[in-house]
Scaffold this motif. Structure first.
Motif, PDB file in Angstrom:
ATOM      1  N   ASP A  25       0.793  -1.431  -0.065  1.00 30.08           N
ATOM      2  CA  ASP A  25      -0.026  -0.006   0.014  1.00 30.08           C
ATOM      3  C   ASP A  25       0.907   1.096   0.177  1.00 30.08           C
ATOM      4  O   ASP A  25       0.795   2.083   0.829  1.00 30.08           O
ATOM      5  N   ASP A  67      -1.949  -1.897  -4.152  1.00 29.50           N
ATOM      6  CA  ASP A  67      -2.190  -0.551  -3.844  1.00 29.50           C
ATOM      7  C   ASP A  67      -0.939   0.249  -4.016  1.00 29.50           C
ATOM      8  O   ASP A  67      -0.600   1.005  -3.226  1.00 29.50           O
ATOM      9  N   ASN A  97      -6.808  -2.816  -5.141  1.00 30.85           N
ATOM     10  CA  ASN A  97      -8.054  -2.072  -5.803  1.00 30.85           C
ATOM     11  C   ASN A  97      -7.613  -1.030  -6.419  1.00 30.85           C
ATOM     12  O   ASN A  97      -8.236  -0.324  -7.210  1.00 30.85           O
ATOM     13  N   HIS A  98      -6.339  -0.171  -6.002  1.00 32.57           N
ATOM     14  CA  HIS A  98      -6.125   1.024  -6.728  1.00 32.57           C
ATOM     15  C   HIS A  98      -5.167   1.007  -7.723  1.00 32.57           C
ATOM     16  O   HIS A  98      -4.863   1.944  -8.331  1.00 32.57           O
ATOM     17  N   HIS A 167      -3.890  -9.025  -1.877  1.00 30.38           N
ATOM     18  CA  HIS A 167      -4.347  -7.751  -1.465  1.00 30.38           C
ATOM     19  C   HIS A 167      -5.316  -7.567  -0.368  1.00 30.38           C
ATOM     20  O   HIS A 167      -4.899  -6.992   0.680  1.00 30.38           O
ATOM     21  N   HIS A 206      -4.081  -3.641   2.296  1.00 28.48           N
ATOM     22  CA  HIS A 206      -5.316  -3.028   2.065  1.00 28.48           C
ATOM     23  C   HIS A 206      -5.900  -2.488   3.299  1.00 28.48           C
ATOM     24  O   HIS A 206      -6.292  -1.298   3.499  1.00 28.48           O
TER      25      HIS A 206
HETATM   26 FE   LIG Z   1      -6.595  -1.606  -0.834  1.00 27.21          FE
END
Ligand SMILES: [Fe+2]
Length: 279
Positions: A25, A67, A97-98, A167, A206
């Protein structure tokens, strides 16, 4: 992404123990010095890199668990690669997710950077994809779970121990707002993992906080972000004042896994603790 977990990338460990570092992240922005919740994510990543270099020697692999960019920009992955190259070890990425997987692939200078299966000594490391494009929460899906099953069966045939990385969190961690985003098919994941006694760890990002639990012989591990931390036990979104950090793991030939988290000391970081949200 391709769902096959075949064609493992074999790494020669430097010693009897496989020395692993996880960075997660990193949320690098398109422009150097960009901020997440008031924190310069380039500055914080560099502070964590300095910490890793001061504390860990003989690292066999660096695992980056998603991320990695904040908005999926090519520029972020290019800078990420330069930061990670400060360690003289290979680094391996999986998407969060990013992230934008196509951008990750196009930037990766090392053809093995997005390897889905690594092998070193007595260990197999699997890099799963829990990203659902356009969604914040995670899911593995039937094809990914089937590929995991096949890969773990291959490890079992060769008497290898396994560390499974992804993640999103596969268990509730006690933050209601984050637990809504956990791996949707976590029950399916554990149904596969429980079939293979060689599985010794599940490692994720995450949640921007440390979690260390056990599920039978499986270590369940979440780790601090290299930037903003999230407050444990928070019902709604809440940032935390703890410093950025990383996780180290020593994977021993007998299947034992020793791990810990280390955070930056002596550096002050700006963070907007009153922010009500995070996308
Ligand atoms: Fe995330």
């Amino acid at each position: 992404m391709p769902h096959s977990l075949t064609d493992p990338h074999v790494i020669a460990p430097s010693g009897g123990t496989l020395r692993v570092v996880q960075l997660t992240d990193t949320h690098l922005c398109r422009v150097r010095g960009g901020k997440l919740l008031g924190m310069d994510t380039d500055h914080s990543l560099q502070a964590v890199m300095d910490l890793v270099r001061s504390e860990r020697t003989g690292i066999d692999m660096l695992l980056a668990t998603g991320d990695l960019s904040d908005q999926g920009s090519l520029e972020a992955y290019q800078r990420l690669q330069d930061y990670f190259d400060q360690l003289t070890t290979d680094h391996y990425w999986l998407p969060g997710n990013h992230d934008d997987r196509a951008a990750m692939v196009s930037v990766a200078s090392h053809p093995r950077r997005l390897s889905r299966e690594l092998r070193a000594g007595r260990w197999q490391v699997l890099m799963l994809d829990s990203q659902v494009p356009g969604e914040v929460g995670g899911e593995l899906g039937e094809a990914e779970l089937a590929a995991l099953d096949t890969a773990l069966a291959g490890a079992a045939r060769e008497d290898l121990y396994s560390l499974v990385c992804l993640h999103h969190q596969p268990v509730q961690i006690g933050c209601a707002w984050l637990d809504e985003q956990m791996v949707a098919d976590a029950a399916g994941l554990f149904a596969v993992l429980e079939r293979y006694p060689g599985v010794r760890g599940v490692l994720w990002g995450h949640v921007h906080q440390q979690v260390d639990r056990r599920h039978g012989d499986i270590n369940l591990m979440a780790s601090p972000s290299t930037c903003v931390q999230f407050a444990p036990g928070s019902e709604d979104f809440k940032a935390d004042a703890q410093s950025p950090g990383y996780r180290w793991l020593d994977l021993h030939d007998d299947g034992s896994l020793v791990t810990g988290v280390s955070r930056v000391r002596g550096v002050s970081f700006e963070v907007d603790l009153d922010s009500g949200g995070y996308l």
